[in-house]
Design a protein around this motif. Structure first.
Motif, mmCIF file in Angstrom:
data_model
loop_
_atom_site.group_PDB
_atom_site.id
_atom_site.type_symbol
_atom_site.label_atom_id
_atom_site.label_comp_id
_atom_site.label_asym_id
_atom_site.label_seq_id
_atom_site.Cartn_x
_atom_site.Cartn_y
_atom_site.Cartn_z
ATOM 1 N N TYR A 94 0.839 -1.209 0.000
ATOM 2 C CA TYR A 94 0.000 0.000 0.000
ATOM 3 C C TYR A 94 0.871 1.256 0.000
ATOM 4 N N PRO A 95 1.515 1.553 -1.121
ATOM 5 C CA PRO A 95 2.427 2.712 -1.139
ATOM 6 C C PRO A 95 1.712 4.050 -0.924
ATOM 7 N N ASP A 96 0.398 4.081 -1.132
ATOM 8 C CA ASP A 96 -0.330 5.350 -0.941
ATOM 9 C C ASP A 96 -0.725 5.579 0.516
ATOM 10 N N LEU A 97 -0.511 4.574 1.347
ATOM 11 C CA LEU A 97 -0.839 4.725 2.767
ATOM 12 C C LEU A 97 0.436 4.921 3.573
ATOM 13 N N SER A 98 0.288 5.565 4.706
ATOM 14 C CA SER A 98 1.405 5.666 5.638
ATOM 15 C C SER A 98 1.112 4.709 6.789
ATOM 16 N N ILE A 99 2.021 3.788 7.035
ATOM 17 C CA ILE A 99 1.816 2.802 8.097
ATOM 18 C C ILE A 99 2.916 2.966 9.124
ATOM 19 N N GLY A 100 2.539 3.363 10.320
ATOM 20 C CA GLY A 100 3.525 3.617 11.362
ATOM 21 C C GLY A 100 3.367 2.668 12.529
ATOM 22 N N SER A 101 4.477 2.368 13.173
ATOM 23 C CA SER A 101 4.471 1.468 14.334
ATOM 24 C C SER A 101 5.000 2.226 15.540
ATOM 25 N N TYR A 102 4.197 2.287 16.616
ATOM 26 C CA TYR A 102 4.554 3.082 17.778
ATOM 27 C C TYR A 102 4.563 2.197 19.016
ATOM 28 N N PRO A 103 5.748 1.730 19.402
ATOM 29 C CA PRO A 103 5.834 0.759 20.496
ATOM 30 C C PRO A 103 5.409 1.360 21.831
ATOM 31 N N PHE A 104 4.877 0.516 22.693
ATOM 32 C CA PHE A 104 4.518 0.967 24.040
ATOM 33 C C PHE A 104 4.921 -0.091 25.057
ATOM 34 N N THR A 105 5.121 0.358 26.281
ATOM 35 C CA THR A 105 5.174 -0.571 27.410
ATOM 36 C C THR A 105 4.260 0.029 28.454
ATOM 37 N N GLN A 106 3.433 -0.800 29.034
ATOM 38 C CA GLN A 106 2.396 -0.293 29.933
ATOM 39 C C GLN A 106 2.073 -1.375 30.954
ATOM 40 N N ASN A 107 2.277 -1.098 32.210
ATOM 41 C CA ASN A 107 1.975 -2.057 33.280
ATOM 42 C C ASN A 107 2.525 -3.454 32.986
ATOM 43 N N GLY A 108 3.726 -3.494 32.478
ATOM 44 C CA GLY A 108 4.341 -4.795 32.230
ATOM 45 C C GLY A 108 3.991 -5.394 30.883
ATOM 46 N N ALA A 109 2.891 -4.968 30.262
ATOM 47 C CA ALA A 109 2.579 -5.438 28.915
ATOM 48 C C ALA A 109 3.389 -4.610 27.930
ATOM 49 N N TYR A 110 3.684 -5.208 26.772
ATOM 50 C CA TYR A 110 4.337 -4.401 25.756
ATOM 51 C C TYR A 110 3.800 -4.778 24.387
ATOM 52 N N GLY A 111 4.038 -3.942 23.439
ATOM 53 C CA GLY A 111 3.553 -4.192 22.089
ATOM 54 C C GLY A 111 3.685 -2.928 21.281
ATOM 55 N N SER A 112 2.814 -2.785 20.286
ATOM 56 C CA SER A 112 2.930 -1.637 19.409
ATOM 57 C C SER A 112 1.555 -1.221 18.899
ATOM 58 N N ASN A 113 1.338 0.062 18.807
ATOM 59 C CA ASN A 113 0.156 0.577 18.136
ATOM 60 C C ASN A 113 0.506 0.814 16.678
ATOM 61 N N ILE A 114 -0.225 0.150 15.789
ATOM 62 C CA ILE A 114 0.005 0.348 14.371
ATOM 63 C C ILE A 114 -1.043 1.338 13.867
ATOM 64 N N VAL A 115 -0.596 2.406 13.246
ATOM 65 C CA VAL A 115 -1.517 3.415 12.731
ATOM 66 C C VAL A 115 -1.400 3.463 11.211
ATOM 67 N N ILE A 116 -2.544 3.292 10.548
ATOM 68 C CA ILE A 116 -2.579 3.358 9.080
ATOM 69 C C ILE A 116 -3.291 4.646 8.698
#
Lengths: 240, 240
Positions: A197-219
């Motif tokens: 999807y070259p016309d979209l911007s896809i960003g990955s924003y990692p988080f750590t919160q109360n021991g959980a971790y992961g990433s918010n992906i924003v399209i």
């Protein structure tokens, strides 16, 4: 046609000292996104003449619109109007229209319209006034630079005046997905999706919160159906 | 001798979209002030190669130190390391020392050290690693630019590593006075005070709060006795 671009210039030592948190940037960022104007850069500079003049010139040349916040009050450290005039080689002095607005305001409140307050009527010759319904002292637009107050309520009122006069593009739409896995585990498939999807911007924003971790992906993109399609594919990729 | 100067460069679309509020800037601003390093400018740019390269070159040339935040993770939108290498015409690839650190980390956790995670070992040839005690993936310093992660806990740990290695100046001290009068009423005497103390920075930051209005006056300088003297004079000016 690509959306018009914009930059925000925040003027003030109090932000750089870490003393005050800046909110005008976030407020305007949201409004610009909704209006289809792409905010590409924000700069924060101190109350320094060379820094302000240089930033105004650089941003005005690089982007379609520039919005400034701060430094147009009555005190000695309010030098934005004079710096913006200098950036465009324009003459600046107390201007009759702004003077009349302010004089009427202070007269009606029986407050002295002293020399300090008259400073707020300093407007470059070629500028157009921006109305200030909150505290009267106007902002101004000169070429593609819109000079507004730093006080949030006044800034917001000025944005409400200026923004409808600008031609925007398609609003930027976004959807996000929270994935509770490390970025290193999702980066490969995510890169493939971004390539598809070259016309979209896809960003990955990692988080750590109360021991959980992961990433918010924003399209993000201006084509809502395409954003929807991509978020469905993203969800399928990581729901296993 | 004047204090060394610094700039912060924040990299990330998520700040410019208004989606995420930036905290690293304020954290570092406070630390720099305490260390006697004058923060002169902050820029926020998007995840765009030309924008990052241009900002790194401009800020590196203009200030003694530059600190970057963001864009050094494993996902496709993490392009800071490659951009900083390009800004200095340095070669960049996966570097053995960073690779070894990361491999040992993921091996010990039985996590796959895949291609995406190996991206975090991309370090310019001439750079020095910045330790990351939180999640191992290192930052790096190249010439006067210090490249750090955007995740706040990691950013703060990297600041703690880098800052003691830099030579600071005299810490900037400040005192403030809240005056519940309009800026227009205090601007004249305030300007005279500022003229009497050219070595101090005297700023006026207006507020409105629950119907009250006024201004916080902040006096800053490296000479504590002079700051004290000026705040006493300021208090006397407006206590009548």
């Amino acid at each position: 046609m690509p959306n018009p671009t914009a930059a925000i210039l925040i003027i003030g030592d109090e932000i750089l000292s870490g003393r005050t948190r800046e909110g005008n940037m976030y407020y305007l960022a949201g409004k610009l996104t909704a209006a289809g104007i792409d905010l590409k850069e924000t700069r924060i500079v101190s109350d320094d003449r060379d820094a302000i003049v240089g930033a105004v010139q650089a941003l005005s040349a690089a982007y379609d619109h520039v919005f400034t916040s701060g430094g147009i009050g009555p005190t000695h450290d309010d030098i934005t109007a004079d710096c913006v005039a200098a950036a465009f080689n324009d003459h600046i002095d107390v201007r009759d229209d702004a003077y009349a607005l302010l004089k009427a305001h202070y007269d009606s409140r029986d407050q002295e319209f002293n020399e300090a307050r008259q400073r707020m009527a300093r407007i470059p010759d070629s500028a157009t006034l921006i109305e200030n319904p909150v505290s009267i002292a106007p902002g101004f637009s000169i070429q593609n630079v819109h000079v507004m107050a730093g006080v949030p309520s006044v800034f917001q009122a000025m944005v409400a005046t200026v923004l409808p006069t600008l031609t925007g593009g398609a609003p930027l739409l976004s959807q996000s997905l929270r994935i509770e896995r490390g970025e290193g585990d999702i980066a490969g498939p995510l890169a493939e999706l971004a390539e598809a999807y070259p016309d979209l911007s896809i960003g990955s924003y990692p988080f750590t919160q109360n021991g959980a971790y992961g990433s918010n992906i924003v399209i993000r993109g201006t084509d809502g159906a395409m954003v929807d399609e991509a978020i469905v594919k993203l969800t399928a990729l990581f729901s296993a």
